[in-house]
Design a protein around this motif. Sequence first.
Motif, PDB file in Angstrom:
ATOM      1  N   SER A 113       1.153   3.970  -3.491  1.00  0.00           N
ATOM      2  CA  SER A 113       0.095   3.080  -3.983  1.00  0.00           C
ATOM      3  C   SER A 113      -0.835   2.662  -2.846  1.00  0.00           C
ATOM      4  O   SER A 113      -0.449   2.607  -1.683  1.00  0.00           O
ATOM      5  N   GLU A 115      -2.599  -0.163  -2.026  1.00  0.00           N
ATOM      6  CA  GLU A 115      -2.465  -1.407  -1.260  1.00  0.00           C
ATOM      7  C   GLU A 115      -1.198  -1.383  -0.396  1.00  0.00           C
ATOM      8  O   GLU A 115      -1.191  -1.942   0.700  1.00  0.00           O
ATOM      9  N   TYR A 116      -0.144  -0.758  -0.888  1.00  0.00           N
ATOM     10  CA  TYR A 116       1.034  -0.619  -0.029  1.00  0.00           C
ATOM     11  C   TYR A 116       0.673   0.215   1.198  1.00  0.00           C
ATOM     12  O   TYR A 116       1.097  -0.084   2.318  1.00  0.00           O
TER      13      TYR A 116
ATOM     14  N   THR B 295       2.988  -7.059  -1.149  1.00  0.00           N
ATOM     15  CA  THR B 295       1.605  -6.855  -1.613  1.00  0.00           C
ATOM     16  C   THR B 295       1.602  -6.547  -3.105  1.00  0.00           C
ATOM     17  O   THR B 295       2.634  -6.542  -3.758  1.00  0.00           O
ATOM     18  N   GLU B 296       0.406  -6.292  -3.629  1.00  0.00           N
ATOM     19  CA  GLU B 296       0.203  -5.911  -5.032  1.00  0.00           C
ATOM     20  C   GLU B 296       0.793  -6.930  -6.006  1.00  0.00           C
ATOM     21  O   GLU B 296       1.586  -6.583  -6.883  1.00  0.00           O
ATOM     22  N   ASP B 311       8.759  -3.913   0.638  1.00  0.00           N
ATOM     23  CA  ASP B 311       9.733  -2.969   1.196  1.00  0.00           C
ATOM     24  C   ASP B 311      10.795  -3.702   2.008  1.00  0.00           C
ATOM     25  O   ASP B 311      11.374  -3.146   2.940  1.00  0.00           O
ATOM     26  N   PRO B 316       9.648   0.594  -0.769  1.00  0.00           N
ATOM     27  CA  PRO B 316       8.927  -0.240  -1.741  1.00  0.00           C
ATOM     28  C   PRO B 316       9.665  -0.344  -3.078  1.00  0.00           C
ATOM     29  O   PRO B 316      10.058   0.679  -3.651  1.00  0.00           O
ATOM     30  N   TYR B 337      11.258   4.683  -4.915  1.00  0.00           N
ATOM     31  CA  TYR B 337       9.924   4.146  -4.621  1.00  0.00           C
ATOM     32  C   TYR B 337       9.319   3.623  -5.915  1.00  0.00           C
ATOM     33  O   TYR B 337       9.084   4.372  -6.864  1.00  0.00           O
ATOM     34  N   ALA B 339       6.093   0.858  -7.027  1.00  0.00           N
ATOM     35  CA  ALA B 339       5.023   0.029  -6.456  1.00  0.00           C
ATOM     36  C   ALA B 339       3.962  -0.257  -7.509  1.00  0.00           C
ATOM     37  O   ALA B 339       3.915   0.376  -8.567  1.00  0.00           O
ATOM     38  N   ARG B 340       3.112  -1.209  -7.191  1.00  0.00           N
ATOM     39  CA  ARG B 340       1.938  -1.577  -7.988  1.00  0.00           C
ATOM     40  C   ARG B 340       2.264  -1.814  -9.461  1.00  0.00           C
ATOM     41  O   ARG B 340       1.719  -1.185 -10.357  1.00  0.00           O
ATOM     42  N   ARG B 355       8.374   7.182  -7.752  1.00  0.00           N
ATOM     43  CA  ARG B 355       8.517   8.520  -7.169  1.00  0.00           C
ATOM     44  C   ARG B 355       9.682   9.235  -7.827  1.00  0.00           C
ATOM     45  O   ARG B 355      10.785   8.704  -7.886  1.00  0.00           O
ATOM     46  N   TYR B 360       4.601  11.400  -7.501  1.00  0.00           N
ATOM     47  CA  TYR B 360       4.284  10.006  -7.822  1.00  0.00           C
ATOM     48  C   TYR B 360       3.767   9.929  -9.250  1.00  0.00           C
ATOM     49  O   TYR B 360       2.767  10.573  -9.585  1.00  0.00           O
ATOM     50  N   ARG B 379       1.254  14.738  -9.936  1.00  0.00           N
ATOM     51  CA  ARG B 379       1.842  14.802  -8.609  1.00  0.00           C
ATOM     52  C   ARG B 379       1.519  13.534  -7.826  1.00  0.00           C
ATOM     53  O   ARG B 379       2.275  13.094  -6.980  1.00  0.00           O
ATOM     54  N   LEU B 380       0.345  12.977  -8.122  1.00  0.00           N
ATOM     55  CA  LEU B 380      -0.142  11.824  -7.365  1.00  0.00           C
ATOM     56  C   LEU B 380      -0.762  10.819  -8.323  1.00  0.00           C
ATOM     57  O   LEU B 380      -1.896  10.412  -8.150  1.00  0.00           O
ATOM     58  N   GLU B 382      -1.451   7.249 -10.058  1.00  0.00           N
ATOM     59  CA  GLU B 382      -1.428   5.901  -9.477  1.00  0.00           C
ATOM     60  C   GLU B 382      -2.264   4.941 -10.309  1.00  0.00           C
ATOM     61  O   GLU B 382      -2.947   5.324 -11.246  1.00  0.00           O
ATOM     62  N   ARG B 398      -4.616  13.564 -10.570  1.00  0.00           N
ATOM     63  CA  ARG B 398      -5.411  14.601  -9.909  1.00  0.00           C
ATOM     64  C   ARG B 398      -5.328  15.885 -10.728  1.00  0.00           C
ATOM     65  O   ARG B 398      -4.254  16.291 -11.163  1.00  0.00           O
TER      66      ARG B 398
END
Lengths: 172, 440
Positions: A113, A115-116, B295-296, B311, B316, B337, B339-340, B355, B360, B379-380, B382, B398
């Motif tokens: 991510s 921001e991380y 964060t986030e 983390d 994370p 993993y 996040a967000r 992940r 991701y 693959r990515l 977010e 993507r």
Amino acid sequence: MKSKSSVWLAIAMLASLFAGCSSTGSKDDPGASIEDRGAAGAYTSGASQGGTWSGNPLDNPNSPLYTKTIYFDFDQSTIRSDFIDVLRAHAAYINSNRSATVLIEGHADERGSREYNIGLGERRANAIRNFLEAEGVADTQINTISYGEERPAALGHDEVSLSENRRGVLVY
Amino acid sequence: MKRFFYLVLLLGLSLHGHASSLTIEITQGAEGALPIAVVPFAWRGDGAAAPPQDVGEIVAADLRRSGRFKPLANNQMLSRPTRGEEVDFRDWRALNVENLVIGDISPNGPGGYLVKFYLYDVYRGEQVTGYSMPTTATDLRATAHHIADVIYETLTGQPGAFATRIAYVTSTRSGTGKDAKERVELRIADADGYGPQTILSSQDPIMSPAWSPDGRRIAYVSFEKAQPSIWVQEVFTGQREKIASFKGINGAPAWSPDGRFLALTLSKDGNPDIFVMDMARRSLRPLTRHPAIDTEPAWAPDGKSLVFTSDRGGAPQIYRVSANGGEASRVTFEGPYNARASYAPNGRLLTMVTRVDGQYRIATLDLESRGFRVMSTGRLDESPSFAPNGSMIIYATRVNDKGVLAAVSTDGRVQQRLRLQEGDVREPVWSPYLQNERNR
């Protein structure tokens, strides 16, 4: 002028300091070649005088100072051993040039991510800052910024590109 | 029953400025979608130029995108009624269509239109609802989205989210080597991708757009002048204000549900921690204090707690903390993993980046059943963000090394892609219900 003469003193010091190890500085690590692409002009415009670099030492391709990009392993912010000499050279340069300031940019690859990754980039910038400070550099001469994954150096998405993007960059 | 309402649209956002538009392709359809027919709306302009938008087509496209409906193709219709007395329910029963929408548009003063539509239950043979909506040429698309909202809510019992917007960031690169340039833009478009307009353009990174709960302001991070700062910008006027520009990171703004507070990430004290800013007083209080990356932040819908990425456990993961601070507790234990995270409007589901086998992807976590579900296949992937009715999750993915937006229905049945003509598209955030659009 005083500052000018101290610069020249620094150049002389560094030239002697790294005369023996200059061949191991920028040529051997793959990172330096990436920087060379962008700074190809500096290669050809710098004139040497009897083996002594006469331009800005930061532009001397035979100096470890020429390397301004430090690479990191995936999800890591520890300074790799192959960059310790480079960072010591930068610390010596800044220490001998009290008017110099350096901006350390921390960067991450695109995975995870955003921001991380800003946090991760800052951790890398701080790792470089801590190294320089341990070498005696005053914190007033160092600024840091994290760009996370927002400013990739390589636009590809293969492992080579990702490794080129996990970096800290010293900007004078 | 015959209901007839007037709905006044006060939607003020004028869509100036040209930008390339998005196209939507549904990459995975839904089984069991409800068969419906939306007959092309009649124009009763007596020779005057027809309206600039095909309202019936926009309504049908909205309903199709939701995954809950399967609109009949126009060329399969046995008849095309545009008035109630022209409807022959047998034509629609023969096609197994359960619901029928007809409508018309008539001139309504200078530059104005009156759009009427009727929704029928084909098997019961009666009208379910009907509305008359005055509008203008520039608001015709919005009116069509409102019609889709009414139909969606009437037939599913859940509010529609078609008359909403998305904000996102685009990046366009030009030149190579020393001439390489990047243009980063913060844009807003209708939820179906139409009418994109740029509200901020920069050579430096723009990140983390966040809608205020009233949909009138957007907070974001801009790196202009080589300093990451958090700005709050009025969507309608473009006026903006810098609200955080401390040493180090100024990132990840998140509005509290009542709009009074903004959670944000600052590293001014040495490492990234989450703070809460009182927007009236501009005062800051720390929410987390930990040497790890915190964060986030994202608020729970009741405003009493927040989730965030940390983390502190080595990698994370998502943690939760009371809005008053105190000890944080770990929320996610699935995978290496996470996040967000952000909440669904009902507060029961979280969506996040996870992940899986080195990829991701977007996942949801049911906070009650603990069910963890990977929702995307990229693959990515977010930046997942729920629609305000919780029915869809929009995210960035993507395709052929290009950033595009995608959406998945929260039940996982419908996948779709929103493709922009040029540049990389990232960080989509779905707006809340916009003001004046829920005043029915």
